[in-house]
Design a protein around this motif. Structure first.
Motif, PDB file in Angstrom:
ATOM      1  N   TYR A 172       0.830  -1.201   0.000  1.00  0.00           N
ATOM      2  CA  TYR A 172       0.000   0.000   0.000  1.00  0.00           C
ATOM      3  C   TYR A 172       0.871   1.260   0.000  1.00  0.00           C
ATOM      4  O   TYR A 172       0.515   2.264  -0.633  1.00  0.00           O
ATOM      5  CB  TYR A 172      -0.943  -0.008   1.204  1.00  0.00           C
ATOM      6  CG  TYR A 172      -2.000  -1.088   1.141  1.00  0.00           C
ATOM      7  CD1 TYR A 172      -2.633  -1.394  -0.058  1.00  0.00           C
ATOM      8  CD2 TYR A 172      -2.369  -1.816   2.270  1.00  0.00           C
ATOM      9  CE1 TYR A 172      -3.600  -2.387  -0.126  1.00  0.00           C
ATOM     10  CE2 TYR A 172      -3.333  -2.811   2.212  1.00  0.00           C
ATOM     11  CZ  TYR A 172      -3.948  -3.087   1.006  1.00  0.00           C
ATOM     12  OH  TYR A 172      -4.913  -4.079   0.929  1.00  0.00           O
ATOM     13  N   GLU A 182      -6.514   4.188  -5.021  1.00  0.00           N
ATOM     14  CA  GLU A 182      -6.814   3.262  -3.927  1.00  0.00           C
ATOM     15  C   GLU A 182      -7.677   2.096  -4.390  1.00  0.00           C
ATOM     16  O   GLU A 182      -7.508   0.962  -3.932  1.00  0.00           O
ATOM     17  CB  GLU A 182      -7.510   4.017  -2.792  1.00  0.00           C
ATOM     18  CG  GLU A 182      -7.703   3.196  -1.538  1.00  0.00           C
ATOM     19  CD  GLU A 182      -8.205   4.021  -0.364  1.00  0.00           C
ATOM     20  OE1 GLU A 182      -8.642   3.419   0.643  1.00  0.00           O
ATOM     21  OE2 GLU A 182      -8.163   5.270  -0.446  1.00  0.00           O
ATOM     22  N   GLN A 185      -5.504  -0.779  -5.744  1.00  0.00           N
ATOM     23  CA  GLN A 185      -4.357  -1.276  -4.980  1.00  0.00           C
ATOM     24  C   GLN A 185      -4.490  -2.744  -4.585  1.00  0.00           C
ATOM     25  O   GLN A 185      -3.481  -3.434  -4.441  1.00  0.00           O
ATOM     26  CB  GLN A 185      -4.135  -0.393  -3.742  1.00  0.00           C
ATOM     27  CG  GLN A 185      -3.651   1.003  -4.120  1.00  0.00           C
ATOM     28  CD  GLN A 185      -3.332   1.876  -2.911  1.00  0.00           C
ATOM     29  OE1 GLN A 185      -3.348   1.407  -1.765  1.00  0.00           O
ATOM     30  NE2 GLN A 185      -3.042   3.149  -3.149  1.00  0.00           N
ATOM     31  N   ARG A 189      -1.904  -5.877  -4.886  1.00  0.00           N
ATOM     32  CA  ARG A 189      -1.616  -6.802  -3.791  1.00  0.00           C
ATOM     33  C   ARG A 189      -1.717  -8.247  -4.285  1.00  0.00           C
ATOM     34  O   ARG A 189      -0.875  -9.087  -3.929  1.00  0.00           O
ATOM     35  CB  ARG A 189      -2.582  -6.562  -2.632  1.00  0.00           C
ATOM     36  CG  ARG A 189      -2.368  -7.493  -1.450  1.00  0.00           C
ATOM     37  CD  ARG A 189      -3.214  -7.100  -0.257  1.00  0.00           C
ATOM     38  NE  ARG A 189      -3.047  -8.074   0.827  1.00  0.00           N
ATOM     39  CZ  ARG A 189      -3.470  -7.882   2.068  1.00  0.00           C
ATOM     40  NH1 ARG A 189      -4.085  -6.772   2.396  1.00  0.00           N
ATOM     41  NH2 ARG A 189      -3.274  -8.806   2.987  1.00  0.00           N
TER      42      ARG A 189
END
Length: 443
Positions: A172, A182, A185, A189
């Motif tokens: 992050y 955002e 993200q 991951r």
């Protein structure tokens, strides 16, 4: 007078032929047992074969450099190229060095794969965007992310610190720095999670994840050109627009390697560092007392010692001899791959006093955990910030943190370059939220 001949002096018995004592066989490398604790094998190599040619799990043959002096020399030797084009590879070895999938995804033109003058130009451009000031200004955000992640598991009384903190924090953080929205993200991951498994996922999963990441970065770069912001990718674009050339492939490759190198090293730094502190309660107690007193010096030296003692990068990334050279008394042929074993060099007793002892107050600590020379890790300041923040916050908020289960049950990820735990299960009293707002003041 005795005319009999004098008795002859008997010849001394011939000495039996003695062959020189054979050098003991080298320890077996790259097994699961070796991955758990490679340091005894590295100690043997330092003493008997400090520059050692061996077959790697991929089948590629390479030289391992294990002594500190040789390692530092190799890291700064311009004859050891970072460009894979200098590898005299056999057909079976093609594509088995470097990051899986980066060749097919056209992500090779980054700092880990090039030499001067291209390396000098690209590093200068990236340095313009990735400044110490930017990292320092990012400290409150790193603290916010750390607290948020701990909040997610603090009431449970248990956690896997790799999955719940060490892995998501740098993902992050670097996404924020790069300017990844955002809402995207979690995709990063997932892709990063596949890359970090080192063969533990489905066949071809790493290459597919790299390809998806490449496609996303190309699209993001297009968007940032049209609507730049105060983020790292926009900074790379601006740097390229002021009289210096940065192609789109170079921009994508640089964003990729900042993400890849910037997250996995920090995952392992937090995981290995926490594990070392849990196994050395006296050193942990010293650090907790120092943090409670509002001090930062022991945290700073302590992080460097954790980097030296069981650092996140076991071997420096690939190098290839551009000409025949001698290293540590061994003749390296042109085209041969060379891997500098940072983990072995940083435990060299010729350089470090009591190298197998963890001493958070160690002062003479010029470790090689982030490399040496022109390829010294550009993201080291960010990794240090994240490592210090995570460790200090854990110790403040979870003062009774302890391992859950037996250390023999822990497993280390397979792989060549990085060293890190697959999981780190811990226990603590639920609801520990102490000192949540004060942690950043000691950094």
């Amino acid at each position: 007078m005795n005319d009999s001949p004098a008795p002859s002096t008997p010849e001394p018995p011939a000495c039996p032929h003695r062959d020189p004592a054979p050098t003991p066989a080298a320890p077996e490398l790259f097994t699961w047992e070796f991955a758990t604790d490679p340091y005894p094998a590295y100690a043997w190599l330092r003493e008997h074969r400090p520059v050692h040619r061996t077959a790697l799990p991929s089948g590629v043959e390479a030289w391992l450099v294990t002594r500190y002096g040789d390692a530092k020399e190799a890291l700064a030797d311009a004859r050891l190229s970072k460009n894979p084009a200098n590898h005299a590879e056999s057909p079976h070895a093609k594509g088995k060095t470097g990051i899986p999938g980066e060749r097919k995804a056209e992500l090779m033109t980054h700092l880990l794969n090039i030499d001067p003058p291209d390396h000098t130009r690209l590093r200068r451009l990236v340095s313009k965007a990735f400044t110490p000031r930017r990292v320092a200004e990012f400290a409150p955000r790193v603290q916010e992310l750390t607290d948020r992640l701990i909040d997610d598991f603090v009431e449970k009384g248990s956690a896997d610190l790799i999955h719940d903190l060490a892995f998501p924090l740098p993902i992050y953080a670097i996404c924020d720095l790069l300017g990844v929205p955002e809402e995207d993200q979690d995709d990063f991951r997932d892709w990063a999670g596949m890359m970090i498994r080192h063969g533990g996922g489905p066949r071809g999963g790493v290459a597919r994840s790299v390809k998806k990441m490449r496609g996303y970065l190309a699209e993001l770069i297009h968007r940032k050109r049209e609507n730049p912001g105060d983020d790292l990718i926009s900074g790379l674009i601006r740097a390229s627009d002021h009289g210096e050339h940065l192609t789109e492939n170079e921009a994508a490759a640089m964003a990729f390697i900042l993400l890849f190198a910037g997250f996995e090293t920090t995952v392992n730094l937090i995981g290995n560092g926490t594990y070392a502190l849990l196994r050395h309660p006296a050193q942990r107690a010293r650090l907790e007392a120092s943090l409670a007193a509002g001090e930062s010096a022991l945290l700073a030296t302590g992080l460097e010692e954790l980097l030296r003692f069981d650092g996140p990068v076991e071997m420096a990334t690939w190098r290839y001899a551009t000409e025949a050279l001698t290293l540590g008394g061994e003749e390296i042929a042109a085209g041969d791959p060379v891997l500098v074993v940072l983990a072995a060099a940083d435990r060299d007793p010729d350089r470090f006093t009591d190298p197998d002892t963890l001493d958070l107050a160690r002062r003479d600590n010029q470790h090689l955990g982030y490399g040496h020379g022109i390829h010294y890790c550009l993201g080291a300041p960010l990794a240090r910030l994240e490592g210090q923040t995570a460790l200090a916050t854990l110790l403040r908020r979870l003062p009774d943190l302890r391992l859950a289960g037996e250390t023999d049950d822990l497993r280390w990820r397979g792989g060549l370059i990085m060293r890190g735990l697959r999981t780190l299960p811990v226990e603590f009293e639920p609801g520990s939220r102490s000192a949540k707002s004060d942690t950043a003041s000691t950094l």
